[in-house]
Design an enzyme around this catalytic site. Structure first.
Site, PDB file in Angstrom:
ATOM      1  N   GLY A  86       0.809  -1.214   0.000  1.00  0.00           N
ATOM      2  CA  GLY A  86       0.000   0.000   0.000  1.00  0.00           C
ATOM      3  C   GLY A  86       0.842   1.264   0.000  1.00  0.00           C
ATOM      4  O   GLY A  86       2.072   1.223  -0.017  1.00  0.00           O
ATOM      5  N   TYR A 131     -14.672   4.032   7.766  1.00  0.00           N
ATOM      6  CA  TYR A 131     -13.230   4.061   8.056  1.00  0.00           C
ATOM      7  C   TYR A 131     -12.972   4.694   9.422  1.00  0.00           C
ATOM      8  O   TYR A 131     -12.244   4.140  10.255  1.00  0.00           O
ATOM      9  CB  TYR A 131     -12.525   4.844   6.952  1.00  0.00           C
ATOM     10  CG  TYR A 131     -11.030   4.980   7.121  1.00  0.00           C
ATOM     11  CD1 TYR A 131     -10.197   3.863   7.096  1.00  0.00           C
ATOM     12  CD2 TYR A 131     -10.446   6.236   7.279  1.00  0.00           C
ATOM     13  CE1 TYR A 131      -8.819   4.003   7.237  1.00  0.00           C
ATOM     14  CE2 TYR A 131      -9.071   6.376   7.415  1.00  0.00           C
ATOM     15  CZ  TYR A 131      -8.257   5.258   7.396  1.00  0.00           C
ATOM     16  OH  TYR A 131      -6.902   5.392   7.529  1.00  0.00           O
TER      17      TYR A 131
END
Length: 316
Positions: free
Chosen positions: A12, A143
Site C-alpha cells: 500500500g 473508516y
C-alpha cells in the site's frame, strides 16, 4: 539482537515506503514485507516477501513464527472513500486484522505492534481548529468508525494484557512514489500528477476545504520515531494526534502555479466533500512533540517542489 520486522499491507501507499525505509535501517534480511497479492512488484522484488491474508489468523501467525518476528507494522486497511462503497468489507478488514495482531501480541508471539489510526476518528461535532488530543469523537465514515473502535481496543489490550501497541492518527499523506489509494485527502496527490500530465485538475473538494496534511517522509519518520521511543515515553496507548501543516486545494494550486504558471484548476465537489467537512482543519499534536520529541520537516512549498521534481523524473 537484531529486530525482526513484519509489515502487513506492505504494497500500500504508506506500507511500501515504510518497507524501504525499514530495510535501509535494519537490513533486507530483517524486514519481511507481506500483502494479500503481488500488487507492487517493486516491493515484492526488493527483499523477503510473503503472501499473508491479514484477515486469517493462521496466515499471520505462520509468517510470524517462520521468521521469528518480534515487531509488526499493521498497515493493511480499506480507506475512507473506498470504505463508504463497501462498508462491511471495510469493517471486516480493518477490525479483524487488528484483533489478529493484538491477539498474537497477547499470546507473546510478538513484542511490539504499530497500528495506524487517522484524523477520520473525528466528526462534525469535534472542534475543527487545532483539534485537541482528547475531544469529542463521533466519526461519520466506516473508516473513521473502525479507527475509533481500533483505538479503544489498542488501549484495552495494553491495560488488560500489557500489549506494547503504538499508534498515530495520520493526517492526509502526500507522496510521489505511489498512486492514491481511495482516500478523501488524495486530491493533494492527484493534483501534482495532473499538473504535469494535463496542466489541469478537476478537484473533488471545494477550493477552501482546509485539511491537515503531511509529506510522506515526515509520516514515515513519525512512525519509526514512535516505535523507537522508550516504552515509558509513549504515554498515550490509544493513538497520538499527529500534525505537520494544513492547507486548502486553492493553496496547493497557487503553490503549483509558481512552478507551472499555465496550470488551471476547477472544483466539482462530490461525496468526498461531506467526508472532508466532518474532519478537522488543523490538529494539536503537542503530546507527540512533548512525549517522544516529534518534529515535522516539510512545509507546503517544500512538498510542491519535491513532488514536481520527482514526478517530472517519473513521467520522463
Amino acid at each position: 539482537m537484531s529486530k525482526k520486522i513484519l509489515i502487513i499491507g506492505a504494497c500500500g501507499q504508506i506500507g511500501s515506503e515504510l518497507t524501504f525505509k525499514l530495510r535501509e535501517l535494519y537490513g533486507d534480511e530483517n524486514v519481511v514485507a507481506s500483502d494479500i497479492s503481488y500488487s507492487n512488484l517493486e516491493i515484492v522484488n526488493s527483499g523477503i516477501f510473503e503472501i499473508v491474508d491479514a484477515q486469517d489468523y493462521a496466515s499471520v501467525q505462520t509468517c510470524v513464527q517462520k521468521y521469528n518476528i518480534d515487531t509488526v507494522y499493521l498497515m493493511a486497511a480499506m480507506l475512507s472513500a473506498t470504505g463508504e462503497k463497501y462498508p462491511m468489507k471495510a469493517w471486516d478488514l480493518n477490525m479483524t486484522s487488528l484483533f489478529h495482531v493484538l491477539n498474537l501480541a497477547r499470546a507473546k508471539f510478538i513484542k511490539k505492534v504499530f497500528w495506524p489510526s487517522s484524523i477520520a476518528v473525528f466528526g462534525s461535532t469535534t472542534p475543527t481548529d487545532y483539534t485537541p488530543q482528547y475531544t469529542i469523537m463521533e466519526p461519520s465514515t466506516v473508516y473513521g468508525i473502525t479507527k475509533q473502535v481500533g483505538e479503544r481496543w489498542c488501549e484495552y489490550y495494553h491495560n488488560k494484557y500489557d500489549v506494547d501497541v503504538r499508534s498515530l492518527r495520520y493526517p492526509g499523506i502526500i507522496s510521489w512514489k505511489t498512486l492514491p489509494g481511495g482516500g478523501t485527502t488524495d486530491y493533494a496527490v492527484e493534483i501534482y500528477h495532473k499538473a504535469i500530465t494535463d496542466k489541469f485538475y478537476d478537484c473533488f473538494l471545494k477550493e477552501d476545504t482546509k485539511l491537515p496534511m503531511m509529506f510522506m517522509d515526515d509520516a514515515i519518520k513519525a512512525t519509526i520515531d514512535i516505535m523507537n521511543a522508550k516504552k515509558n515515553d509513549v504515554k498515550i496507548k490509544s493513538s497520538y494526534n499527529l500534525a505537520a501543516i494544513s492547507f486548502t486545494p486553492k493553496e496547493v494550486a497557487e503553490s503549483i502555479k509558481k512552478h507551472i504558471p499555465e496550470f488551471k484548476i476547477t472544483y466539482n465537489p462530490d461525496y468526498r466533500q461531506t467526508i472532508a467537512n466532518s474532519w478537522p482543519k488543523s490538529i494539536n499534536d503537542s503530546y507527540a512533540r512533548q512525549d517522544w520529541k516529534w518534529k515535522h520537516k516539510f512545509a507546503l512549498e517544500d512538498i510542491t517542489t519535491e513532488m514536481l521534481k520527482q514526478l517530472y523524473k517519473k513521467y520522463k
